[in-house]
Design a protein around this motif. Structure first.
Motif, PDB file in Angstrom:
ATOM      1  N   ASP A   1       0.812  -1.224   0.000  1.00 39.14           N
ATOM      2  CA  ASP A   1       0.000   0.000   0.000  1.00 39.14           C
ATOM      3  C   ASP A   1       0.842   1.269   0.000  1.00 39.14           C
ATOM      4  OD1 ASP A   1      -2.393  -1.399  -0.014  1.00 39.14           O
ATOM      5  OD2 ASP A   1      -2.460  -1.551   2.175  1.00 39.14           O
ATOM      6  N   ALA A   2       2.143   1.138   0.113  1.00 40.11           N
ATOM      7  CA  ALA A   2       3.009   2.318   0.074  1.00 40.11           C
ATOM      8  C   ALA A   2       2.983   2.919  -1.328  1.00 40.11           C
ATOM      9  CB  ALA A   2       4.436   1.932   0.448  1.00 40.11           C
ATOM     10  N   PRO A   3       2.970   4.251  -1.437  1.00 41.37           N
ATOM     11  CA  PRO A   3       2.902   4.888  -2.763  1.00 41.37           C
ATOM     12  C   PRO A   3       3.978   4.394  -3.719  1.00 41.37           C
ATOM     13  CG  PRO A   3       2.507   6.516  -1.068  1.00 41.37           C
ATOM     14  CD  PRO A   3       2.892   5.252  -0.353  1.00 41.37           C
ATOM     15  N   VAL A   4       5.228   4.245  -3.232  1.00 40.28           N
ATOM     16  CA  VAL A   4       6.304   3.811  -4.123  1.00 40.28           C
ATOM     17  C   VAL A   4       6.073   2.371  -4.589  1.00 40.28           C
ATOM     18  CG1 VAL A   4       7.838   2.973  -2.278  1.00 40.28           C
ATOM     19  CG2 VAL A   4       8.799   3.797  -4.442  1.00 40.28           C
ATOM     20  N   ALA A   5       5.460   1.550  -3.751  1.00 39.52           N
ATOM     21  CA  ALA A   5       5.176   0.170  -4.139  1.00 39.52           C
ATOM     22  C   ALA A   5       4.099   0.129  -5.232  1.00 39.52           C
ATOM     23  CB  ALA A   5       4.720  -0.633  -2.930  1.00 39.52           C
ATOM     24  N   LYS A   6       3.102   0.986  -5.103  1.00 38.06           N
ATOM     25  CA  LYS A   6       2.043   1.039  -6.114  1.00 38.06           C
ATOM     26  C   LYS A   6       2.596   1.497  -7.460  1.00 38.06           C
ATOM     27  CE  LYS A   6      -1.757   1.857  -2.873  1.00 38.06           C
ATOM     28  NZ  LYS A   6      -2.821   2.815  -2.434  1.00 38.06           N
ATOM     29  N   VAL A   7       3.448   2.515  -7.436  1.00 33.61           N
ATOM     30  CA  VAL A   7       4.052   2.993  -8.686  1.00 33.61           C
ATOM     31  C   VAL A   7       4.937   1.909  -9.289  1.00 33.61           C
ATOM     32  CG1 VAL A   7       5.633   4.674  -9.692  1.00 33.61           C
ATOM     33  CG2 VAL A   7       3.945   5.412  -8.006  1.00 33.61           C
ATOM     34  N   SER A   8       5.673   1.206  -8.446  1.00 40.78           N
ATOM     35  CA  SER A   8       6.533   0.125  -8.918  1.00 40.78           C
ATOM     36  C   SER A   8       5.722  -0.951  -9.637  1.00 40.78           C
ATOM     37  CB  SER A   8       7.286  -0.491  -7.734  1.00 40.78           C
ATOM     38  OG  SER A   8       7.909  -1.700  -8.098  1.00 40.78           O
ATOM     39  N   THR A   9       4.612  -1.339  -9.059  1.00 42.79           N
ATOM     40  CA  THR A   9       3.751  -2.352  -9.685  1.00 42.79           C
ATOM     41  C   THR A   9       3.205  -1.849 -11.013  1.00 42.79           C
ATOM     42  OG1 THR A   9       3.153  -3.315  -7.553  1.00 42.79           O
ATOM     43  CG2 THR A   9       1.663  -3.726  -9.395  1.00 42.79           C
TER      44      THR A   9
END
Length: 269
Positions: free
Chosen positions: A234-242
């Motif tokens: 749910d971290a913003p950087v994780a969402k962008v990475s996906t």
């Protein structure tokens, strides 16, 4: 003859016979895990892509040292390509991917395909990749004791994988960061966290690819640790990475479709 186990997931309602496939090599530092590890997170990259997903079971260290895992993954890939019609797969649209400890096995398999003049894979995905046994980068020192997978743990894993050969005459097929000639590899996606041990080897391998004329897309995610996109989804950087992984897969497959269409048109002329 050794039996290699593969998990094959096909779209429920699809009747296509020329689907792409994603062949996945699981992580675990080459010392743990199985073909079902992290499948939910990785399969999510293909949510909007009508593709077959294949995961390989390979032998892990220290019970089975390198190159056992490489031989298993490569044999499974060759079998999948040679039996592609059974699953509605176009073998010219196989993407080979691996995360963490699965990444060196993945890249080694791609190099074997190149060396053996196979027409697959069409693309390569290396996620937070464990590629260098030498413990010689800045990031391996910076994060020697920090993070879910630190430099100390990494050295121990490579010791299990290589035994007394570690930091000696190690094959580039087993530790791909040692390779100096990566010509002929397919388009590649590489990513790593800025705060993890694998950061600098990911950058180094991408740099060699660019030098050799290989198309490589590299992402180093700020503030991210090893496995951040699976442990902190749910971290913003994780969402962008996906999102970036999904975008790259779609763009790569679209480009492959255009290449195949152009080749077919040229044949007809």
């Amino acid at each position: 003859m050794r039996t290699i186990s593969l998990a094959v997931f096909t779209p429920k309602d699809s009747t296509k016979t020329n689907r792409p496939a994603f062949y996945f090599v699981h992580g675990g530092g080459q010392v743990s895990g199985n073909r079902f590890a992290a499948l939910e997170a990785v399969m999510a990259y293909l949510d909007d892509v009508e593709a077959v997903f294949i995961a390989v079971e390979y032998r892990v260290a220290p019970e089975h040292r390198a190159p056992a895992a490489l031989h298993d993954a490569y044999a499974g890939l060759v079998w999948a390509a040679e039996n592609a019609s059974r699953f509605g797969i176009d073998p010219s649209k196989i993407i080979l991917g691996g995360g963490s400890g699965g990444a060196p096995i993945t890249m080694g398999s791609a190099m074997l395909c190149r060396n053996n003049q196979k027409k697959y894979p069409c693309a390569l995905m290396l996620l937070t990749p464990m590629l260098d046994d030498r413990d010689c980068t800045v990031s391996s020192k910076q994060f020697a004791r920090d993070g879910p997978w630190c430099g100390t743990t990494n050295r121990m894993a490579w010791d299990h994988v290589l035994g007394t050969e570690r930091r000696g005459d190690v094959s580039e097929l087993v530790a791909p960061a040692r390779a100096t000639d990566l010509r002929g590899l397919p388009p590649t996606f590489i990513d790593a966290g800025a705060c993890e041990v694998f950061r600098d080897e990911a950058v180094a391998v991408a740099s060699v690819m660019w030098k050799c004329g290989v198309s490589a897309e590299l992402h180093i995610w700020p503030g991210a640790y090893h496995g951040f996109d699976m442990l902190s989804q749910d971290a913003p950087v994780a969402k962008v990475s996906t999102q970036m992984k999904t975008s790259w897969l779609k763009r790569t497959l679209e480009a492959r479709e255009r290449e195949l269409a152009a080749a077919s048109a040229a044949t007809l002329e």
